[in-house]
Motif scaffolding. Structure first.
Motif, PDB file in Angstrom:
ATOM      1  N   GLU A   1      16.563 -10.651   1.102  1.00 25.97           N
ATOM      2  CA  GLU A   1      17.568  -9.613   1.259  1.00 25.97           C
ATOM      3  C   GLU A   1      18.232  -9.712   2.624  1.00 25.97           C
ATOM      4  OE1 GLU A   1      17.949  -4.768   0.692  1.00 25.97           O
ATOM      5  OE2 GLU A   1      16.072  -5.639   1.403  1.00 25.97           O
ATOM      6  N   ARG A   2      19.532  -9.764   2.649  1.00 29.14           N
ATOM      7  CA  ARG A   2      20.259  -9.933   3.902  1.00 29.14           C
ATOM      8  C   ARG A   2      20.176  -8.722   4.814  1.00 29.14           C
ATOM      9  NH1 ARG A   2      26.202 -11.659   2.521  1.00 29.14           N
ATOM     10  NH2 ARG A   2      25.947  -9.902   1.087  1.00 29.14           N
ATOM     11  N   THR A   3      19.924  -7.548   4.238  1.00 24.30           N
ATOM     12  CA  THR A   3      19.859  -6.319   5.020  1.00 24.30           C
ATOM     13  C   THR A   3      18.430  -5.893   5.323  1.00 24.30           C
ATOM     14  OG1 THR A   3      20.024  -4.994   2.993  1.00 24.30           O
ATOM     15  CG2 THR A   3      22.067  -5.500   4.179  1.00 24.30           C
ATOM     16  N   PHE A   4      17.511  -6.824   5.307  1.00 30.51           N
ATOM     17  CA  PHE A   4      16.103  -6.538   5.565  1.00 30.51           C
ATOM     18  C   PHE A   4      15.910  -5.731   6.845  1.00 30.51           C
ATOM     19  CE2 PHE A   4      12.218  -7.773   7.820  1.00 30.51           C
ATOM     20  CZ  PHE A   4      11.250  -7.367   6.911  1.00 30.51           C
ATOM     21  N   SER A   5      16.628  -6.081   7.887  1.00 28.39           N
ATOM     22  CA  SER A   5      16.442  -5.441   9.182  1.00 28.39           C
ATOM     23  C   SER A   5      16.844  -3.980   9.194  1.00 28.39           C
ATOM     24  CB  SER A   5      17.224  -6.206  10.255  1.00 28.39           C
ATOM     25  OG  SER A   5      18.614  -6.169   9.987  1.00 28.39           O
ATOM     26  N   GLY A   6      17.550  -3.516   8.188  1.00 22.27           N
ATOM     27  CA  GLY A   6      18.023  -2.149   8.158  1.00 22.27           C
ATOM     28  C   GLY A   6      17.102  -1.162   7.467  1.00 22.27           C
ATOM     29  N   TYR A   7      15.909  -1.587   7.072  1.00 14.22           N
ATOM     30  CA  TYR A   7      15.026  -0.730   6.296  1.00 14.22           C
ATOM     31  C   TYR A   7      13.613  -0.716   6.836  1.00 14.22           C
ATOM     32  CZ  TYR A   7      18.818  -0.957   2.928  1.00 14.22           C
ATOM     33  OH  TYR A   7      20.041  -0.875   2.315  1.00 14.22           O
ATOM     34  N   ALA A   8      13.010   0.457   6.733  1.00 15.63           N
ATOM     35  CA  ALA A   8      11.588   0.560   6.999  1.00 15.63           C
ATOM     36  C   ALA A   8      10.809  -0.181   5.914  1.00 15.63           C
ATOM     37  CB  ALA A   8      11.157   2.024   7.047  1.00 15.63           C
ATOM     38  N   MET A   9       9.657  -0.695   6.297  1.00 17.69           N
ATOM     39  CA  MET A   9       8.808  -1.438   5.378  1.00 17.69           C
ATOM     40  C   MET A   9       7.392  -0.879   5.436  1.00 17.69           C
ATOM     41  SD  MET A   9      10.758  -3.852   4.037  1.00 17.69           S
ATOM     42  CE  MET A   9       9.574  -5.056   3.414  1.00 17.69           C
ATOM     43  N   GLY A  10       6.627  -1.150   4.399  1.00 18.95           N
ATOM     44  CA  GLY A  10       5.273  -0.638   4.376  1.00 18.95           C
ATOM     45  C   GLY A  10       4.328  -1.503   3.576  1.00 18.95           C
ATOM     46  N   TRP A  11       3.049  -1.236   3.774  1.00 21.25           N
ATOM     47  CA  TRP A  11       1.985  -1.873   3.013  1.00 21.25           C
ATOM     48  C   TRP A  11       1.178  -0.803   2.292  1.00 21.25           C
ATOM     49  CZ3 TRP A  11       1.567  -6.961   2.186  1.00 21.25           C
ATOM     50  CH2 TRP A  11       2.174  -7.841   3.088  1.00 21.25           C
ATOM     51  N   PHE A  12       0.867  -1.074   1.048  1.00 19.90           N
ATOM     52  CA  PHE A  12       0.008  -0.232   0.234  1.00 19.90           C
ATOM     53  C   PHE A  12      -1.068  -1.103  -0.391  1.00 19.90           C
ATOM     54  CE2 PHE A  12       3.851   2.027   0.787  1.00 19.90           C
ATOM     55  CZ  PHE A  12       3.596   3.385   0.616  1.00 19.90           C
ATOM     56  N   ARG A  13      -2.109  -0.473  -0.894  1.00 20.92           N
ATOM     57  CA  ARG A  13      -3.149  -1.237  -1.563  1.00 20.92           C
ATOM     58  C   ARG A  13      -3.721  -0.441  -2.722  1.00 20.92           C
ATOM     59  NH1 ARG A  13      -7.859  -1.233   3.155  1.00 20.92           N
ATOM     60  NH2 ARG A  13      -8.441   0.984   2.993  1.00 20.92           N
ATOM     61  N   GLN A  14      -4.256  -1.171  -3.686  1.00 17.84           N
ATOM     62  CA  GLN A  14      -4.826  -0.548  -4.870  1.00 17.84           C
ATOM     63  C   GLN A  14      -6.072  -1.302  -5.303  1.00 17.84           C
ATOM     64  OE1 GLN A  14      -2.205  -0.339  -8.274  1.00 17.84           O
ATOM     65  NE2 GLN A  14      -3.298   1.443  -9.070  1.00 17.84           N
ATOM     66  N   ALA A  15      -7.184  -0.603  -5.319  1.00 13.61           N
ATOM     67  CA  ALA A  15      -8.431  -1.156  -5.817  1.00 13.61           C
ATOM     68  C   ALA A  15      -8.506  -0.923  -7.324  1.00 13.61           C
ATOM     69  CB  ALA A  15      -9.616  -0.504  -5.122  1.00 13.61           C
ATOM     70  N   PRO A  16      -9.272  -1.737  -8.042  1.00  6.09           N
ATOM     71  CA  PRO A  16      -9.367  -1.569  -9.495  1.00  6.09           C
ATOM     72  C   PRO A  16      -9.790  -0.161  -9.892  1.00  6.09           C
ATOM     73  CG  PRO A  16     -10.347  -3.643  -8.834  1.00  6.09           C
ATOM     74  CD  PRO A  16     -10.044  -2.891  -7.572  1.00  6.09           C
ATOM     75  N   GLY A  17      -9.052   0.424 -10.817  1.00 12.16           N
ATOM     76  CA  GLY A  17      -9.371   1.747 -11.308  1.00 12.16           C
ATOM     77  C   GLY A  17      -9.023   2.891 -10.384  1.00 12.16           C
ATOM     78  N   LYS A  18      -8.348   2.599  -9.279  1.00 10.03           N
ATOM     79  CA  LYS A  18      -8.022   3.636  -8.320  1.00 10.03           C
ATOM     80  C   LYS A  18      -6.523   3.731  -8.098  1.00 10.03           C
ATOM     81  CE  LYS A  18     -12.414   3.665  -5.870  1.00 10.03           C
ATOM     82  NZ  LYS A  18     -13.065   3.756  -4.542  1.00 10.03           N
ATOM     83  N   GLU A  19      -6.128   4.810  -7.434  1.00  9.95           N
ATOM     84  CA  GLU A  19      -4.729   5.027  -7.134  1.00  9.95           C
ATOM     85  C   GLU A  19      -4.254   4.064  -6.047  1.00  9.95           C
ATOM     86  OE1 GLU A  19      -4.398   8.124  -9.896  1.00  9.95           O
ATOM     87  OE2 GLU A  19      -2.818   7.194  -8.719  1.00  9.95           O
ATOM     88  N   ARG A  20      -2.964   3.832  -6.040  1.00 13.02           N
ATOM     89  CA  ARG A  20      -2.377   3.043  -4.977  1.00 13.02           C
ATOM     90  C   ARG A  20      -2.323   3.887  -3.705  1.00 13.02           C
ATOM     91  NH1 ARG A  20       3.104  -0.208  -6.142  1.00 13.02           N
ATOM     92  NH2 ARG A  20       1.643  -1.064  -7.688  1.00 13.02           N
TER      93      ARG A  20
ATOM     94  N   LYS B   1     -13.651  -4.825   5.992  1.00 12.52           N
ATOM     95  CA  LYS B   1     -14.803  -4.227   5.346  1.00 12.52           C
ATOM     96  C   LYS B   1     -14.706  -4.423   3.839  1.00 12.52           C
ATOM     97  CE  LYS B   1     -14.773  -0.525   8.813  1.00 12.52           C
ATOM     98  NZ  LYS B   1     -14.688   0.941   9.012  1.00 12.52           N
ATOM     99  N   PRO B   2     -15.832  -4.401   3.139  1.00  7.79           N
ATOM    100  CA  PRO B   2     -15.773  -4.528   1.676  1.00  7.79           C
ATOM    101  C   PRO B   2     -14.857  -3.507   1.023  1.00  7.79           C
ATOM    102  CG  PRO B   2     -18.014  -4.829   2.418  1.00  7.79           C
ATOM    103  CD  PRO B   2     -17.217  -4.402   3.631  1.00  7.79           C
ATOM    104  N   GLU B   3     -14.774  -2.310   1.571  1.00 11.30           N
ATOM    105  CA  GLU B   3     -13.909  -1.291   0.998  1.00 11.30           C
ATOM    106  C   GLU B   3     -12.425  -1.576   1.190  1.00 11.30           C
ATOM    107  OE1 GLU B   3     -16.018   0.816   4.562  1.00 11.30           O
ATOM    108  OE2 GLU B   3     -16.451  -0.799   3.149  1.00 11.30           O
ATOM    109  N   ASP B   4     -12.102  -2.604   1.958  1.00 12.13           N
ATOM    110  CA  ASP B   4     -10.716  -3.043   2.074  1.00 12.13           C
ATOM    111  C   ASP B   4     -10.283  -3.901   0.898  1.00 12.13           C
ATOM    112  OD1 ASP B   4     -10.246  -1.813   4.615  1.00 12.13           O
ATOM    113  OD2 ASP B   4     -11.282  -3.489   5.586  1.00 12.13           O
ATOM    114  N   THR B   5     -11.214  -4.269   0.050  1.00 17.41           N
ATOM    115  CA  THR B   5     -10.900  -5.090  -1.106  1.00 17.41           C
ATOM    116  C   THR B   5      -9.909  -4.369  -2.013  1.00 17.41           C
ATOM    117  OG1 THR B   5     -13.027  -6.238  -1.081  1.00 17.41           O
ATOM    118  CG2 THR B   5     -11.837  -6.186  -3.168  1.00 17.41           C
ATOM    119  N   ALA B   6      -8.798  -5.020  -2.286  1.00 14.52           N
ATOM    120  CA  ALA B   6      -7.746  -4.415  -3.090  1.00 14.52           C
ATOM    121  C   ALA B   6      -6.622  -5.424  -3.263  1.00 14.52           C
ATOM    122  CB  ALA B   6      -7.208  -3.144  -2.429  1.00 14.52           C
TER     123      ALA B   6
END
Length: 121
Positions: A26-45, A87-92
């Protein structure tokens, strides 16, 4: 269309480190906030962290604060997640996301397909 591609996931032992990357053409990448999310099996993101358009301001979930660091290189259209002291709980599945403005006071509007992070022991 906005396409986000995560990379850098894998298997690591507890206490180890990984660096995830999220790249977009995307050419306008610099104009937007970005984020990281994670989801473990059977759990919410869950929210992991976010970064404003210029990388000046970041926000982290309490569970990763002090261990994970978000950064971005707008010249390369790339955002990073440096994960230390894993940590193991970071698995996602970790997802890259793009917000709709320069700040992250809203919900993401575009998502990558995810990259698996597995922490053993």
């Amino acid at each position: 269309q906005v396409h986000l591609v995560e990379s850098g996931g894998g298997l690591v032992q507890a206490g180890g480190s990984l660096r995830l990357s999220c790249t977009t053409s995307e050419r306008t990448f610099s104009g937007y906030a970005m984020g990281w999310f994670r989801q473990a099996p059977g759990k919410e993101r869950d929210f992991v962290g976010a970064i404003t358009w210029n990388g000046v301001t970041t926000n982290y979930a309490d569970s990763v604060k002090g261990r994970f660091t978000i950064s971005r290189d707008n010249a390369k259209n790339t955002m990073y997640l440096q994960m230390n002291s894993l940590k193991p709980e970071d698995t996602a599945v970790y997802y890259c996301a793009r917000y709709s403005s320069i700040y992250y006071n809203n919900d993401p509007v575009y998502w990558g397909r995810g990259t698996q992070v597995t922490v053993s022991s």
